[in-house]
Scaffold this motif. Structure first.
Motif: not given
Length: 115
Positions: A106-114, A8-20
């Motif tokens: 950065r979560r998927h869809g979250q804009p880059e900061q700084g 039931e947990a989300p795939l890491v690649r869906e939440v943090f694609p850059d990390l994966v």
């Protein structure tokens, strides 16, 4: 019937694609081809929970905290451009992604900061 929270947990690649993507590339560079493939299917079961501001580690399986991984465990340290990325692997399964001293994920869809 046992309830499997891992499915039931989300795939890491869906939440943090850059990390994966980074993990897969680093694993390939280390000759860890099987883990480079497996990392795309790990689930984000929860954060480490330690509360340290330098830690963004991810639990990828639901297991009792504070207990050793046991037989078949190995650490796979990677060489990222910043901070530390270390995987805890048991019998070819990624159990934990240690993420230390790195910029905020950065979560998927979250804009880059700084930038």
């Amino acid at each position: 019937m046992k309830h499997d929270t891992n499915q039931e947990a989300p795939l890491v690649r869906e939440v943090f694609p850059d990390l994966v993507d980074e993990l897969a590339a680093l694993l390939e560079a280390e000759g860890e081809r099987e883990l480079a493939i497996c990392v795309r299917d790990v689930r984000l079961v929860g954060p480490c929970g330690c509360g340290d501001d330098f830690c963004q580690s991810i639990r990828t399986v639901d297991r009792p905290r504070g207990r050793p991984f046991g037989p078949g465990h190995r650490c796979v340290p990677l060489l990222p451009s910043s901070g530390d990325l270390i995987l805890d692997v048991v019998d070819g399964r990624i159990m934990y992604i240690e993420i230390l001293g790195r910029p905020p994920l950065r979560r998927h869809g979250q804009p880059e900061q700084g930038r």
